[in-house]
Scaffold this motif. Structure first.
Motif, PDB file in Angstrom:
ATOM      1  N   MET A  87      19.810  -1.883   7.470  1.00 54.49           N
ATOM      2  CA  MET A  87      18.736  -2.299   6.573  1.00 54.49           C
ATOM      3  C   MET A  87      17.486  -1.441   6.739  1.00 54.49           C
ATOM      4  O   MET A  87      16.913  -0.963   5.760  1.00 54.49           O
ATOM      5  CB  MET A  87      18.388  -3.769   6.822  1.00 54.49           C
ATOM      6  N   PHE A  88      17.064  -1.229   7.988  1.00 53.48           N
ATOM      7  CA  PHE A  88      15.765  -0.593   8.210  1.00 53.48           C
ATOM      8  C   PHE A  88      15.852   0.921   8.326  1.00 53.48           C
ATOM      9  O   PHE A  88      14.855   1.604   8.110  1.00 53.48           O
ATOM     10  CB  PHE A  88      15.105  -1.191   9.456  1.00 53.48           C
ATOM     11  N   ALA A  89      17.005   1.453   8.684  1.00 54.89           N
ATOM     12  CA  ALA A  89      17.186   2.905   8.706  1.00 54.89           C
ATOM     13  C   ALA A  89      17.795   3.351   7.387  1.00 54.89           C
ATOM     14  O   ALA A  89      18.842   3.993   7.331  1.00 54.89           O
ATOM     15  CB  ALA A  89      18.060   3.314   9.879  1.00 54.89           C
ATOM     16  N   SER A  90      17.122   3.001   6.296  1.00 49.30           N
ATOM     17  CA  SER A  90      17.606   3.319   4.956  1.00 49.30           C
ATOM     18  C   SER A  90      16.405   3.449   4.022  1.00 49.30           C
ATOM     19  O   SER A  90      15.251   3.384   4.456  1.00 49.30           O
ATOM     20  CB  SER A  90      18.553   2.222   4.450  1.00 49.30           C
ATOM     21  N   SER A  91      16.696   3.592   2.748  1.00 50.08           N
ATOM     22  CA  SER A  91      15.636   3.702   1.738  1.00 50.08           C
ATOM     23  C   SER A  91      15.252   2.345   1.179  1.00 50.08           C
ATOM     24  O   SER A  91      14.608   2.273   0.130  1.00 50.08           O
ATOM     25  CB  SER A  91      16.100   4.615   0.601  1.00 50.08           C
ATOM     26  N   ALA A  92      15.614   1.258   1.869  1.00 50.59           N
ATOM     27  CA  ALA A  92      15.422  -0.077   1.308  1.00 50.59           C
ATOM     28  C   ALA A  92      13.951  -0.412   1.112  1.00 50.59           C
ATOM     29  O   ALA A  92      13.558  -0.931   0.064  1.00 50.59           O
ATOM     30  CB  ALA A  92      16.089  -1.116   2.210  1.00 50.59           C
ATOM     31  N   TYR A  93      13.113  -0.131   2.099  1.00 52.97           N
ATOM     32  CA  TYR A  93      11.736  -0.616   2.059  1.00 52.97           C
ATOM     33  C   TYR A  93      10.700   0.486   1.861  1.00 52.97           C
ATOM     34  O   TYR A  93       9.592   0.210   1.394  1.00 52.97           O
ATOM     35  CB  TYR A  93      11.444  -1.389   3.346  1.00 52.97           C
ATOM     36  N   VAL A  94      11.033   1.694   2.252  1.00 51.53           N
ATOM     37  CA  VAL A  94      10.131   2.831   2.030  1.00 51.53           C
ATOM     38  C   VAL A  94      10.979   4.022   1.584  1.00 51.53           C
ATOM     39  O   VAL A  94      12.175   4.088   1.900  1.00 51.53           O
ATOM     40  CB  VAL A  94       9.341   3.197   3.305  1.00 51.53           C
ATOM     41  N   PRO A  95      10.397   4.961   0.834  1.00 53.22           N
ATOM     42  CA  PRO A  95      11.158   6.160   0.504  1.00 53.22           C
ATOM     43  C   PRO A  95      11.588   6.903   1.763  1.00 53.22           C
ATOM     44  O   PRO A  95      10.887   6.891   2.777  1.00 53.22           O
ATOM     45  CB  PRO A  95      10.161   6.991  -0.319  1.00 53.22           C
ATOM     46  N   VAL A  96      12.729   7.539   1.700  1.00 53.70           N
ATOM     47  CA  VAL A  96      13.243   8.256   2.868  1.00 53.70           C
ATOM     48  C   VAL A  96      12.263   9.327   3.319  1.00 53.70           C
ATOM     49  O   VAL A  96      12.113   9.590   4.523  1.00 53.70           O
ATOM     50  CB  VAL A  96      14.620   8.870   2.547  1.00 53.70           C
ATOM     51  N   GLY A 155       0.794  -1.225   0.000  1.00 54.72           N
ATOM     52  CA  GLY A 155       0.000   0.000   0.000  1.00 54.72           C
ATOM     53  C   GLY A 155       0.821   1.267   0.000  1.00 54.72           C
ATOM     54  O   GLY A 155       0.267   2.364  -0.185  1.00 54.72           O
ATOM     55  N   ILE A 156       2.131   1.168   0.199  1.00 55.20           N
ATOM     56  CA  ILE A 156       2.980   2.357   0.218  1.00 55.20           C
ATOM     57  C   ILE A 156       2.974   3.059  -1.140  1.00 55.20           C
ATOM     58  O   ILE A 156       3.240   4.261  -1.230  1.00 55.20           O
ATOM     59  CB  ILE A 156       4.419   1.955   0.635  1.00 55.20           C
ATOM     60  N   THR A 157       2.647   2.319  -2.189  1.00 58.90           N
ATOM     61  CA  THR A 157       2.648   2.927  -3.525  1.00 58.90           C
ATOM     62  C   THR A 157       1.641   4.053  -3.635  1.00 58.90           C
ATOM     63  O   THR A 157       1.750   4.895  -4.542  1.00 58.90           O
ATOM     64  CB  THR A 157       2.336   1.858  -4.590  1.00 58.90           C
ATOM     65  N   ASN A 158       0.652   4.117  -2.742  1.00 55.46           N
ATOM     66  CA  ASN A 158      -0.381   5.157  -2.793  1.00 55.46           C
ATOM     67  C   ASN A 158      -0.041   6.357  -1.926  1.00 55.46           C
ATOM     68  O   ASN A 158      -0.847   7.300  -1.846  1.00 55.46           O
ATOM     69  CB  ASN A 158      -1.728   4.573  -2.333  1.00 55.46           C
ATOM     70  N   THR A 159       1.096   6.352  -1.271  1.00 55.56           N
ATOM     71  CA  THR A 159       1.469   7.446  -0.378  1.00 55.56           C
ATOM     72  C   THR A 159       2.289   8.492  -1.121  1.00 55.56           C
ATOM     73  O   THR A 159       2.959   8.186  -2.121  1.00 55.56           O
ATOM     74  CB  THR A 159       2.290   6.910   0.811  1.00 55.56           C
ATOM     75  N   PRO A 160       2.240   9.751  -0.665  1.00 56.48           N
ATOM     76  CA  PRO A 160       3.054  10.795  -1.302  1.00 56.48           C
ATOM     77  C   PRO A 160       4.548  10.473  -1.169  1.00 56.48           C
ATOM     78  O   PRO A 160       4.998   9.941  -0.155  1.00 56.48           O
ATOM     79  CB  PRO A 160       2.691  12.058  -0.509  1.00 56.48           C
TER      80      PRO A 160
END
Length: 269
Positions: free
Chosen positions: A199-208, A59-64
């Motif tokens: 891994m998690f404090a990066s742009s890996a899974y969500v945009p910064v 669902g992150i694809t729908n976020t700004p």
């Protein structure tokens, strides 16, 4: 009649460095192939991560702030490549500790083998293992999850090569840590403590831009963010600016790791 003097026996000095690296690399690869369970379990972890994250965060694809016209699997897969290569780098250190404990390295020390060749062979064998693992992950991502980035085969190949370079550089750091710690359990603990924040404090899974303010500041200085962004840009056919920095950082890490790995490796077992 004069007696013929026998030529003095020549002392065998062993093979050259390149041959030693080749033979030792083949030995490590044969050990891996002889136990297919290692291959299966090394693929399961990133595959599970790919399955969970592709479903949980779809669902992150729908976020700004999320790139337009990009599916989440296309956004996620380059990060999975980099993270998998990083986790495989940790296994290089664990494998070195295992060889230290099971007596293999003690036998090597009794042979005319340069200790540096053992480290290089370990690094190369793990690089081959990581490459096979990442290629299999890509096949599964394409056939099961519909991974089809805009960069096509060339872009994915570039992301794959960059991930291998990052993993190879980190592998030398873990080899250095392993040569000094010489404890598999402690090695894994230190490795995971270092990897999970990266891994998690990066742009890996969500945009910064979607992270909390304080975490954005951490992600912006996290070297993994630059590696993931560069791999993602290659796969998605976006403007590429971070590849030289990622490759340069990997080379520096490899050089530093080599120096400390050799020094630690030369200590008595």
């Amino acid at each position: 009649m004069t007696a013929t003097l026998a030529a003095p026996p020549t002392r065998w000095r062993g093979t050259d460095f390149g041959t030693q690296v080749l033979v030792l690399t083949q030995r490590s690869l044969r050990t891996l192939v002889s136990d297919p369970r290692m291959v299966v379990f090394s693929v399961l972890q990133p595959l599970i991560m790919l399955t969970l994250f592709s479903q949980i965060f779809a669902g992150i694809t729908n976020t700004p702030g999320f790139p337009t016209d990009v599916s989440y699997i296309d956004f996620l897969m380059p990060a999975i490549l980099v993270n998998t290569a990083m986790q495989s780098a940790l296994q290089a250190g664990v494998g070195l500790v295992t060889d230290m404990k099971n007596g293999v390295l003690a036998r090597f020390r009794s042979l005319p083998i340069r200790l540096g060749a053992v480290l290089v062979a370990r690094s190369l064998s793990d690089l081959v293992r990581t490459a096979a693992q990442l290629v299999l992950m890509l096949v599964l991502a394409v056939t099961i999850f519909g991974f089809s980035p805009a960069g096509g085969i060339a872009g994915v190949a570039g992301a794959l090569a960059l991930s291998l370079a990052v993993g190879w550089g980190l592998g030398w750091i873990f080899l250095a840590v392993a040569s000094w710690l010489r404890n598999a359990e402690l090695m894994q603990t230190v490795g995971f403590l270092a990897m999970f924040p990266l891994m998690f404090a990066s742009s890996a899974y969500v945009p910064v831009s979607g992270l909390p303010g304080w975490l954005q500041a951490v992600a912006n200085v996290n070297p993994l963010t630059y590696a993931v962004d560069a791999a993602r840009a290659l796969a998605l056919s976006h403007p590429v600016t971070g590849v030289p920095a990622a490759l340069g950082t990997s080379a520096v890490l490899a050089a530093i790791g080599w120096v400390f790995a050799v020094r630690g490796f030369r200590r008595p077992l």
